[in-house]
Design a protein around this motif. Structure first.
Motif, mmCIF file in Angstrom:
data_model
loop_
_atom_site.group_PDB
_atom_site.id
_atom_site.type_symbol
_atom_site.label_atom_id
_atom_site.label_comp_id
_atom_site.label_asym_id
_atom_site.label_seq_id
_atom_site.Cartn_x
_atom_site.Cartn_y
_atom_site.Cartn_z
ATOM 1 N N THR B 183 0.840 -1.206 0.000
ATOM 2 C CA THR B 183 0.000 0.000 0.000
ATOM 3 C C THR B 183 0.879 1.262 0.000
ATOM 4 O OG1 THR B 183 -0.070 0.114 2.419
ATOM 5 C CG2 THR B 183 -1.791 -1.183 1.345
ATOM 6 N N VAL B 185 0.357 4.925 1.706
ATOM 7 C CA VAL B 185 -0.490 5.648 2.653
ATOM 8 C C VAL B 185 -0.008 7.111 2.678
ATOM 9 C CG1 VAL B 185 -1.252 5.746 5.053
ATOM 10 C CG2 VAL B 185 -0.698 3.540 3.993
ATOM 11 N N GLY B 189 -2.674 9.159 6.740
ATOM 12 C CA GLY B 189 -3.033 7.769 7.087
ATOM 13 C C GLY B 189 -4.017 7.162 6.107
ATOM 14 N N GLN B 190 -4.349 7.894 5.101
ATOM 15 C CA GLN B 190 -5.287 7.373 4.131
ATOM 16 C C GLN B 190 -4.549 6.572 3.064
ATOM 17 O OE1 GLN B 190 -8.706 7.614 4.007
ATOM 18 N NE2 GLN B 190 -8.566 6.299 2.190
ATOM 19 N N GLU B 191 -5.052 5.395 2.789
ATOM 20 C CA GLU B 191 -4.456 4.567 1.754
ATOM 21 C C GLU B 191 -4.751 5.209 0.410
ATOM 22 O OE1 GLU B 191 -4.706 0.103 3.819
ATOM 23 O OE2 GLU B 191 -6.380 0.802 2.582
ATOM 24 N N LYS B 194 -3.431 0.514 -3.224
ATOM 25 C CA LYS B 194 -3.472 -0.754 -2.492
ATOM 26 C C LYS B 194 -3.477 -1.889 -3.508
ATOM 27 C CE LYS B 194 -5.947 -2.622 1.458
ATOM 28 N NZ LYS B 194 -7.181 -2.362 2.232
ATOM 29 N N ASN B 206 -8.489 4.444 5.786
ATOM 30 C CA ASN B 206 -7.558 5.213 6.592
ATOM 31 C C ASN B 206 -7.039 4.295 7.696
ATOM 32 O OD1 ASN B 206 -6.276 6.916 8.446
ATOM 33 N ND2 ASN B 206 -7.441 8.677 7.649
ATOM 34 N N THR B 213 -7.382 -1.795 10.102
ATOM 35 C CA THR B 213 -6.149 -2.535 9.871
ATOM 36 C C THR B 213 -6.414 -4.027 9.930
ATOM 37 O OG1 THR B 213 -5.562 -2.557 12.191
ATOM 38 C CG2 THR B 213 -4.745 -0.681 10.858
ATOM 39 N N PHE B 221 0.576 3.279 12.115
ATOM 40 C CA PHE B 221 0.631 4.660 11.609
ATOM 41 C C PHE B 221 1.396 5.617 12.528
ATOM 42 C CE2 PHE B 221 -0.893 8.981 10.601
ATOM 43 C CZ PHE B 221 -0.519 9.025 9.284
#
Lengths: 137, 833
Positions: B183, B185, B189-191, B194, B206, B213, B221
């Motif tokens: 991924t 990020v 914290g937002q992907e 992916k 996120n 997760t 994170f």
């Protein structure tokens, strides 16, 4: 009939002479002999009416004498009274076998001997025909 | 005749004496000899066997000791070698894992080196692959396996010695992407990108939110912000805990089929699926931080390192076998299990809550937890590590029943080995120790995984540690086989020795039995021979002796003309000769005696005859008249002559009696006639004593066979006694009766009687009446003796009884000196002669 002649044979002189005396007194003619041969000689010369015969004899014993007397025609019927000191059964038997008319045992009293002799006299006088055989003098 | 004592009177003859003495002197020593010889032989034999036995035992023991020592040595050597090999394998395995992890560091840095791009990420995802061993089909376990490849031999004979060859492992391998996802990020914290499951995913989340997760458990994170360029973050293993249940069965602890995968124990179970996330910041060309690239390593690839390791000859296996204890497992830097043959032992998270499943506790600790009221997770998290670890403790039943039994070494207080591994890896080292675990001595090795990236750089332990458990007996197997061979050899040898000894013993015993049998047979044969010889010898002695006895008896009965045929020249022969000489001497003496008696009686009778003739002639009057005086005198003489005559007769009879000459002349005899004859003979004597004499003749007395004169003689003797030993004017009865086939004549009187002690003795010769009575009465003392002899010659008996039985003779006046006597003469009617 009476017996006149008796032959007494005994080697004991005293006995034969005693019997000769006593029997003579009673009227018998008694011949005596001290041995067998003499006895036979007298028997065949005088022909006694009765023989009083001892067994134990010199020269020829009583059995033999008796046998010869009984063997001879002339004396065959002559009564033979054996008078012996031998009193055993065998001897008595032997005597009777030799021809003895009676077997008497010593010792014997005179009256008894006389009775025996007289018993033969009586038998003679009972009338048996013996005349031919007895000689009477 | 009471002197009869023939051979039938023998009690214990020569024959039995001889047999007994022969047996004693020969058989007993023979038996003793035989017994001693046989015992000695047996003893010698048994001693030989015993020494052989002890020798055998000794050599066996030596062999056993030698074997045991060899085994011990070899076990020790094997142990050391094996331990070393397993330790080495552990260290190398740890190194390989570390290398693998370092490669992942490179992967993430490589990913960070390019501008984030989904297709690029996908390309990386697809290209980063690695094989994992996957059983083609669970059934394969039951298949006979792939056909054996042809054996590869040494080829060059120089390589023949200890040539070893193993064919390659033909496990089913499947290529599998290394990463579960890659991924990008952003800084919030937002992907942004992916890649997962082989494709570019649009399911972007996120990840600041833990719930977004993996397993709702990742908290990476916050860690990323501090990372500088080139710095790498590596997470711990995160995965959903898979439950599992252990049950005790007769065959031991078993894994239930609902449980998680457990290698051979439960090949179809659900596998633990975890990830390890790598992350590193991504910068723009101008040095601006754009975000973070992360890659979640499929933890299966890490588990692959340990899942197929077998620390035995097997080396590798498709499925490890937790039941045997021979397998490798992996722990992280916090001592939590991250790879195990049994997946339910791997620590994981509750996917619902994202909370870690608390580690398995001992029953003791679990009970304490329950008492504390704290949540289990909190208790486990706060519990001081490695507190009070003891092997005696047991795992809590409640956690087992729940199927939630992850192994967290820090709190697994019934497994002291955890503490050992922890200590051993503190300095990043490796080693091993032995522990008695689950009923087995287990070698357990440990080696730190030298991977120090990120959080793993906190200690020398690095990523964690690999441990390999090995059942000691398994690598003892060869030695044990050798030991078993040696033991079997020894036991076989021992059996052989025992068999040989038993055989020897049996043969000795059989020999002894045979010897005894022979002994017995010899003894029996000897006994038979000895008895036979004894009989033969004793017959050579006893036969002549018996003959001699018979002849002597005949002689004693008067048959003096005896002569024994002499057939042998030994002692018995000499005895016979002596006997013959004696017999002829006796016969000669007897003949002489008879002759003497005959002669003597003749010689005595002749003078008696002369005397009797003379006296009887005079008494009968043949010598003229005799005066009374002379008659009386002569009667005395005559009585003396008569007594003398009787004496001579009696002596003669006595002589005959003693020479045992029977001279009966048997005829038919009338009992009455002999009584009359006797009475007649005694008439004069009776009259002279003035006795009354009666005659009592029973009716129908039969005629006797007997000697007339002798029977008269008996009666005369008895009458003569009665007359003489009865006071004048006495009474005398002569009776005759028939009783029990016998004629009983009795002469009874009321005379002086005979005392009891003399009643037998009156029949003895020369027993004089004056010995029992005062009255002097003349007598030869021979009359009763001769009478007894005559009666016995007739087969009869004569007895006397005194005093007179009054009942029988009621008319007999007794009393005072008249006690009375009765003489009984019993004569058989039919005398068998």
């Amino acid at each position: 009939m009476t017996m006149q002649k008796i032959l007494v044979v005994d080697d004991e002189k005293s006995i034969s002479s005693y019997l000769q005396r006593k029997l003579s007194n009673l009227g018998y003619t008694v011949y005596t002999a001290e041995d067998g041969e003499k006895a036979l000689e007298l028997a065949f010369s005088h022909f006694p009416h009765l023989v009083l015969l001892d067994v134990k004899l010199p020269r020829l014993d009583g059995y033999e004498v008796c046998r010869r007397l009984k063997a001879d025609e002339r004396t065959r019927k002559t009564p033979v009274l054996m008078l012996s000191a031998r009193a055993q059964q065998a001897e008595i038997q032997r005597g009777l076998e030799a021809g003895a008319d009676r077997y008497l045992c010593k010792p014997m009293s005179f009256p008894d001997i006389l009775k025996q002799i007289q018993s033969f006299e009586n038998r003679e006088s009972a009338g048996e025909d013996t005349g031919r055989d007895f000689r009477f003098d | 005749m009471g002197r009869k004592s023939g051979p039938e009177g023998l009690r214990f003859g020569i024959l039995p004496k001889m047999i007994v003495s022969f047996l004693v002197v020969s058989i007993i020593p023979l038996i003793i000899l035989g017994y001693v010889a046989s015992k000695n032989l047996e003893k010698v034999g048994f001693e030989a066997v015993h020494s052989a036995e002890s020798m055998g035992q000794g050599s066996l023991q030596a062999a056993e000791q030698l074997g045991a020592m060899a085994i011990k040595d070899s076990v020790q050597a094997l142990d050391e070698k094996s331990t070393e090999a397993i330790e080495l394998r552990t260290v190398e395995l740890a190194q390989r894992i570390a290398d693998f992890l370092v490669e992942r560091d490179k992967d993430i840095l490589h990913l960070a080196s390019v501008r984030p791009n989904p297709s690029w990420y996908l390309q990386i995802y697809e290209s980063a692959r690695r094989d994992v061993i996957v059983p083609a089909s669970p059934r394969r376990q039951e298949d006979p396996g792939p056909p054996k490849e042809p054996q590869v031999d040494w080829g060059n004979p120089d390589n023949k010695t200890s040539w070893r060859h193993n064919p390659p492992y033909s496990f089913n391998r499947v290529s599998r992407p290394l990463y579960r996802e890659i991924t990008f990020v952003d800084l919030a914290g937002q992907e942004q990108i992916k890649v997962a499951d082989g494709q570019i995913s649009s399911d972007l989340k996120n990840i600041r939110e833990t719930a977004n997760t993996h397993c709702k458990a990742e908290e990476y994170f916050p860690r990323l912000g501090d990372l500088k360029e080139g710095e790498v973050y590596v997470s711990r293993v995160v995965g959903a805990y898979v439950e599992g249940w252990l049950t005790k069965t007769e065959e031991g602890i078993q894994v239930t089929t609902e449980s998680a995968y457990a290698g051979k124990e439960n090949p179809l179970g659900r596998r633990f699926e975890g990830i390890i996330r790598w992350a590193t910041p991504v910068f723009s060309e101008d040095g601006r931080k754009l975000g973070y690239v992360t890659a979640a390593l499929d933890h299966t690839h890490v588990m692959e390192f340990t899942d197929h390791v077998v620390p035995t000859e097997e080396r590798f296996a498709e499925h490890s076998d937790g039941g045997t204890g021979n397998y490798a497992f992996l722990w992280d830097d916090q001592d939590q299990c991250i790879s195990h043959a049994r997946d339910f032992f791997i620590c994981g998270y509750d996917p619902e809550t994202g909370q870690p499943v608390p580690g398995w506790l001992s029953q003791e600790t679990y009970d304490a937890y329950q008492a504390s009221g704290l949540p289990l997770g909190e208790l486990v998290a706060n519990r001081p590590p490695f507190e009070d670890f003891r092997i005696e403790k047991n795992g809590s039943r409640e956690q087992m029943a729940a199927g939630r039994i992850p192994l967290d070494c820090r709190v697994l207080d019934m497994a002291p080995q955890c503490e050992g591994w922890h200590r051993g890896t503190e300095d990043g080292g490796s080693g091993s120790f032995l522990i008695f675990w689950s009923g087995l001595w287990k070698l357990t090795t440990y080696a730190a995984v030298p991977y120090y990236t990120g959080i793993y750089g906190a200690s020398r332990r690095g990523f964690g540690y690999v441990t390999i458990g090995a059942n000691v007996d398994d690598f003892h197997k060869a030695a044990n086989i050798t030991k078993a061979y040696i033991e079997k050899g020894i036991s076989d040898q021992s059996l052989n020795i025992q068999e040989a000894i038993d055989k020897a013993k049996q043969s000795i015993e059989a020999n002894a039995r045979r010897n005894r049998g022979m002994m017995l047979a010899i003894t029996l044969i000897a006994a038979v021979l000895i008895i036979g010889v004894s009989i033969a010898i004793s017959y050579t002695i006893t036969l002549p002796l018996r003959h001699l006895t018979d002849v002597a008896l005949a002689m004693s009965q008067g048959h003096l003309d005896q002569n024994i045929r002499v057939s042998s020249r030994d002692e018995t022969g000499r005895l016979a000769i002596a006997f013959n000489q004696m017999a002829s001497a006796v016969a000669e003496v007897d003949r002489m005696k008879s002759e003497f008696v005959t002669t003597a009686s003749h010689e005595l009778r002749t003078p008696i005859h002369s005397m009797l003739l003379g006296v009887s002639g005079v008494l009968s009057g043949y010598a003229g008249p005799v005066s009374d005086e002379v008659r009386q005198d002569l009667l005395v003489v005559e009585e003396g002559i008569e007594r003398l005559r009787r004496l001579v007769d009696n002596l003669l009879d006595l002589s005959r009696m003693e020479s045992r000459k029977t001279e009966l002349s048997l005829t038919d005899v009338s009992v009455e006639e002999i009584i009359d004859t006797a009475l007649t003979e005694m008439t004069d004597l009776i009259a002279s004593h003035g006795h009354q004499v009666r005659k009592a003749i029973g009716s129908q007395i039969p005629v006797l066979k007997g000697d007339h004169d002798r029977l008269v003689q008996v009666l005369v003797n008895l009458l003569s006694n009665s007359i003489k030993y009865t006071p004048d004017q006495g009474r005398i009865v002569v009776s005759a009766e028939q009783r029990n086939g016998r004629v009983v004549l009795a002469v009874a009187d009321n005379g002086y009687g005979i005392p009891e002690w003399a009643q037998q003795r009156v029949f003895e010769r020369f027993f004089q009446a004056d010995q029992i009575m005062a009255q002097k009465v003349g007598g030869s003392g021979l009359g009763l003796t001769i009478s007894k002899w005559i009666v016995e010659q007739h087969g009869g008996i004569i007895t006397c009884e005194s005093p007179l039985p009054e009942l029988k003779y009621p008319d007999f006046p007794v009393g005072g000196e008249r006690r009375g006597t009765v003489f009984f003469v019993e004569l058989p009617l039919n005398r068998g002669t």
